[in-house]
Design an enzyme around this catalytic site. Sequence first.
Site, PDB file in Angstrom:
ATOM      1  N   ASP A 113       0.831  -1.202   0.000  1.00  0.00           N
ATOM      2  CA  ASP A 113       0.000   0.000   0.000  1.00  0.00           C
ATOM      3  C   ASP A 113       0.868   1.256   0.000  1.00  0.00           C
ATOM      4  O   ASP A 113       1.864   1.331   0.732  1.00  0.00           O
ATOM      5  CB  ASP A 113      -0.863  -0.035   1.276  1.00  0.00           C
ATOM      6  CG  ASP A 113      -1.833   1.112   1.347  1.00  0.00           C
ATOM      7  OD1 ASP A 113      -2.695   1.194   0.457  1.00  0.00           O
ATOM      8  OD2 ASP A 113      -1.745   1.932   2.293  1.00  0.00           O
ATOM      9  N   GLU A 159       1.220  -0.699  -5.190  1.00  0.00           N
ATOM     10  CA  GLU A 159       0.258   0.362  -5.506  1.00  0.00           C
ATOM     11  C   GLU A 159       1.075   1.543  -6.022  1.00  0.00           C
ATOM     12  O   GLU A 159       1.451   2.443  -5.279  1.00  0.00           O
ATOM     13  CB  GLU A 159      -0.551   0.782  -4.276  1.00  0.00           C
ATOM     14  CG  GLU A 159      -1.681   1.723  -4.675  1.00  0.00           C
ATOM     15  CD  GLU A 159      -2.205   2.632  -3.561  1.00  0.00           C
ATOM     16  OE1 GLU A 159      -3.215   3.293  -3.788  1.00  0.00           O
ATOM     17  OE2 GLU A 159      -1.583   2.694  -2.481  1.00  0.00           O
TER      18      GLU A 159
END
Length: 567
Positions: A231, A291
């Site tokens: 993330d 990401e």
Amino acid sequence: MRNRMSFLAFALLFVLGCTPFAGAQQSSGSTAGHAWWQHAVIYEVYPRSFDDSNGDGIGDLNGITSKLDYLQDLGVDAIWITPCFPSPQVDFGYDVSDYVSIDPMYGTLGNFDRLVAEAKKRNIRVILDFVVNHTSDQHPWFLDSKSSRTSTHRDWYIWRDGKGTGQPPNNWLSTFGLSAWKYDPTTKQYYYHYFYPEQPDLNWRNPGVEKAMFDVTRFWFKRGVAGFRLDAVDTLFEDPNLTDNPVLPGKDKFGRPNMEEKYDKKLPEMHVELQRLRKVADEYDAVLIGETWTSNVAQLEEYYGNNGNELQLPMDLMLTDLPLSAPVFREHVKAVDSARGWPTYVITNHDIQRSYSRYADGVHNDDIAKMMAGFYMTLRGTSIMYYGEEIGMENNDPKRKEDVKDPIGILGWPLEKGRDGERTPMQWNGSANAGFTTGKPWLPVPASAKTHNVEAESGNPSSVLSFYKQVIHLRKTEPALLDGAYVPLNETDPNMISYLRKSKEGAVLVVLNFSGKPQSATFDLSKQGFAGAKVKALLQNAVNVPDGALQNVKLDAYGVYIGSVSH
Ligand code: GLC
Ligand code: CA
């Protein structure tokens, strides 16, 4: 070369016919020297919204386990579960207060182990989400950090003095609105948070942080996790001098001045850290997905590392932001396909409007969804799909501010409505709440769930779901779709994208009508070694191409044609 692999080892890989940029893995299920994840269909599960097994209105791990047969039937190779760890749920799990446990609302570690074991029986791997940039403000590390200026974990976060009374240390902004600095009266300093104030950024320059976080990954790898989706990697490091970001003209959707995020994002140290994390992943033959928000393909390439030593699968998130235009998509895919590293295609996720709604024209919505499936499931690369995409789920955005759950939607209303719309419950059947829960779902299902649901579409050969199943099946069984090169055709066609996937075994022709009008194309494949070739349909929608010649191939609006090419 920045990694340890010697030139000799590198040369050897070439001799053996392996793809060095694919990474060191040669695990089971691979084809022609490819790692399993190169041909995988990875399916993103947002656990709150997938299936609720205990009627509290929130999805859970047992719910996911109960749907593994469905996922296997769809052709999914791995599921990526967004954070299911203990969390105050300010950012619905992206504020983690314990990295090595399961939030009781989702179940227990025992439920998790069962999910992994049941998934394995169905050849489905489990990938978790690793929130590397920040913890929850309720994480014990942060509670200790804020307790005093001399606490053990003080330097695990980014604490600074303000510029003066009521003045934050610099002009950096949180991407979720307001300043990126929050004053804490206990120790009279500010801490830094790129996201919500409840998500303080970790200080990755502190070796204790690195060690603790790397150990988190080991904990899960040992439990059978096949990899991580990382993330918010871009914000791992900030300029230690806290240089102000340049202010740009205009205002953002929260009404703040626009800024160039020059000193708080994509610092070079981020790549070094990801390479170190990759070494840990390699100990377990695991895959790292990023990401990775990039503005061009050159930036995307950097995440592979100089010699494949960084992320195996940095997501091409640029693909989620393209207008439905053949020339635009064609140019983009050509660039990504020829970049170093293995392409990772994504058309939507839990932060982005669903692709179905993004491209819907009100007339051909399902055809467009099928065309997009025919497109990104037949490209050379790994495809990551978002739950519900396969049934043509649409966004169900809140109509009133008081219904919004995502805090950015409350702060930014009405320009920013938040992300609730793309996170609504999976639509399993046509009953109330789409079969997701026996209770009250945490977000409402749209009226379209009556027609767009798993049960209704399973029985309909022309549904979006049936198309997805077929195209995923082809992706796994056609040698050219597995290993073939991407060869663009008719590159000046303003309306249709056409390409061959071409391998030693043969070729597959893909033709996609990116327009709302019927179009036709003629193919001369002699340059590709297929003079006088014939095609045979493997899968098509909104077209009716007779098997045989390649002249005047007609596709209706948003039609998709996939055929095998032979002499
Ligand atoms: C990523 C996640 C998003 C989350 C943010 C902060 O962008 O995908 O959902 O809010 O990171 O963790
Ligand atoms: Ca539940």
